[in-house]
Design a protein around this motif. Structure first.
Motif, PDB file in Angstrom:
ATOM      1  N   ARG A  49      -6.602  11.251   0.706  1.00 12.53           N
ATOM      2  CA  ARG A  49      -7.593  10.175   0.722  1.00 12.53           C
ATOM      3  C   ARG A  49      -8.820  10.481  -0.124  1.00 12.53           C
ATOM      4  N   GLU A  50      -9.384  11.652   0.011  1.00 16.07           N
ATOM      5  CA  GLU A  50     -10.594  11.985  -0.752  1.00 16.07           C
ATOM      6  C   GLU A  50     -10.305  12.052  -2.249  1.00 16.07           C
ATOM      7  N   VAL A  51      -9.130  12.585  -2.604  1.00 16.19           N
ATOM      8  CA  VAL A  51      -8.770  12.699  -4.019  1.00 16.19           C
ATOM      9  C   VAL A  51      -8.602  11.314  -4.647  1.00 16.19           C
ATOM     10  N   ILE A  52      -7.978  10.410  -3.912  1.00 11.69           N
ATOM     11  CA  ILE A  52      -7.789   9.041  -4.424  1.00 11.69           C
ATOM     12  C   ILE A  52      -9.141   8.373  -4.655  1.00 11.69           C
TER      13      ILE A  52
ATOM     14  N   LEU B 108      -5.628   0.296 -11.692  1.00 10.94           N
ATOM     15  CA  LEU B 108      -4.432  -0.065 -10.952  1.00 10.94           C
ATOM     16  C   LEU B 108      -3.848   1.187 -10.312  1.00 10.94           C
ATOM     17  N   THR B 109      -3.616   1.124  -9.008  1.00  8.62           N
ATOM     18  CA  THR B 109      -2.961   2.225  -8.312  1.00  8.62           C
ATOM     19  C   THR B 109      -1.540   1.813  -7.974  1.00  8.62           C
ATOM     20  N   THR B 110      -0.662   2.795  -7.849  1.00  9.01           N
ATOM     21  CA  THR B 110       0.705   2.529  -7.418  1.00  9.01           C
ATOM     22  C   THR B 110       1.111   3.590  -6.415  1.00  9.01           C
ATOM     23  N   GLY B 111       1.636   3.132  -5.277  1.00  7.08           N
ATOM     24  CA  GLY B 111       2.085   4.049  -4.240  1.00  7.08           C
ATOM     25  C   GLY B 111       1.090   4.220  -3.105  1.00  7.08           C
ATOM     26  N   GLY B 112       1.636   4.635  -1.950  1.00  6.39           N
ATOM     27  CA  GLY B 112       0.793   4.994  -0.808  1.00  6.39           C
ATOM     28  C   GLY B 112       0.198   3.840  -0.030  1.00  6.39           C
ATOM     29  N   THR B 113       0.894   2.689   0.007  1.00  9.45           N
ATOM     30  CA  THR B 113       0.311   1.523   0.695  1.00  9.45           C
ATOM     31  C   THR B 113       1.083   1.100   1.949  1.00  9.45           C
TER      32      THR B 113
ATOM     33  N   VAL C 227      -2.376   6.457   2.427  1.00  2.00           N
ATOM     34  CA  VAL C 227      -3.813   6.262   2.658  1.00  2.00           C
ATOM     35  C   VAL C 227      -4.510   5.585   1.477  1.00  2.00           C
ATOM     36  N   THR C 228      -3.715   5.041   0.550  1.00  2.00           N
ATOM     37  CA  THR C 228      -4.319   4.423  -0.636  1.00  2.00           C
ATOM     38  C   THR C 228      -5.277   3.283  -0.299  1.00  2.00           C
ATOM     39  N   PRO C 229      -4.928   2.348   0.595  1.00  2.00           N
ATOM     40  CA  PRO C 229      -5.871   1.256   0.884  1.00  2.00           C
ATOM     41  C   PRO C 229      -7.208   1.754   1.434  1.00  2.00           C
ATOM     42  N   GLU C 230      -7.161   2.718   2.342  1.00  2.00           N
ATOM     43  CA  GLU C 230      -8.399   3.247   2.916  1.00  2.00           C
ATOM     44  C   GLU C 230      -9.255   3.924   1.847  1.00  2.00           C
ATOM     45  N   ALA C 231      -8.587   4.704   0.984  1.00  2.00           N
ATOM     46  CA  ALA C 231      -9.313   5.390  -0.082  1.00  2.00           C
ATOM     47  C   ALA C 231      -9.904   4.395  -1.067  1.00  2.00           C
TER      48      ALA C 231
END
Length: 207
Positions: free
Chosen positions: A62-65, A82-87, A94-98
């Motif tokens: 999460r912190e890295v994202i 644009l991010t891909t993955g982790g949703t 944890v992509t949405p939270e990050a």
């Protein structure tokens, strides 16, 4: 404060795009990343205006994202990230939270439309937690969007669904991206209409 050299554009309408692929195993070299190549392939095909990419392959941390989104916006001046993955619903997703941590305002319509597109194919689309945010700092704003992890789904989400004659059935989310970027003061972005037709109100149509 702007970072003048890092933020310089090769043309007034050049769009700076950050691409973040989020995968524990791909970032460790267990298998080749497919997210960034899929994003690049589609964007190169779709965009008719100048563009430059900044790519990052990182783990589901999460912190890295959050830090990566901040870097691409604040240090490199990306207009679109644009991010891909982790949703998904797994504990490591944890992509949405990050993304929300890095944002200043949410743009929930993007997530809503992405799920509508995916529901045409699989009922598990309701498990996706994809979202989008704006990150606003002094003198600059970036639009950050979470995309699916699979290359086929990335294309469908960005481009939308078409019938056999090429007519749009469900609009892809990228149809709204250029106008969003214009509204917060970014470059005027054009596309190849055979791939994706950008929507702008008549009062906002630019040549």
């Amino acid at each position: 404060m702007k970072h003048t050299e890092a933020w310089a554009r090769s043309a007034p309408n050049e769009i700076k795009i950050g691409l973040i692929s989020i995968s524990d195993r791909a970032s460790q070299g267990v298998y080749a990343d497919q997210g960034i190549p899929a994003l690049q392939t589609w964007l190169i095909t779709a965009l008719s205006t100048p563009h430059v990419f900044h790519e990052r392959l990182i783990a589901d941390e999460r912190e890295v994202i959050t830090e990566t989104i901040v870097e691409l916006c604040d240090e490199l001046g990306c207009d679109l990230i644009l991010t891909t993955g982790g949703t998904g619903p797994a504990r490591r997703d944890v992509t949405p939270e990050a993304t929300i941590n890095a944002g200043t305002r949410e743009m929930p319509g993007f997530g809503e439309q992405m799920r509508q597109i995916s529901l045409r194919f699989v009922p598990t689309a309701i498990l996706s937690r994809q979202t989008a945010v704006l990150r606003e700092i002094e003198g600059h704003t970036a639009l950050v969007i979470n995309l699916p992890g699979q290359p086929k789904s990335i294309k469908e989400t960005l481009e939308g669904l078409k019938d056999a004659e090429g007519n749009s059935i469900v609009p892809g989310i990228f149809a709204a991206v250029p106008y969003c970027i214009e509204l917060f003061g970014g470059p005027i972005v054009q596309t190849h209409e055979s791939v994706i037709k950008v929507f702008r109100p008549k009062s906002a149509v630019k040549t």
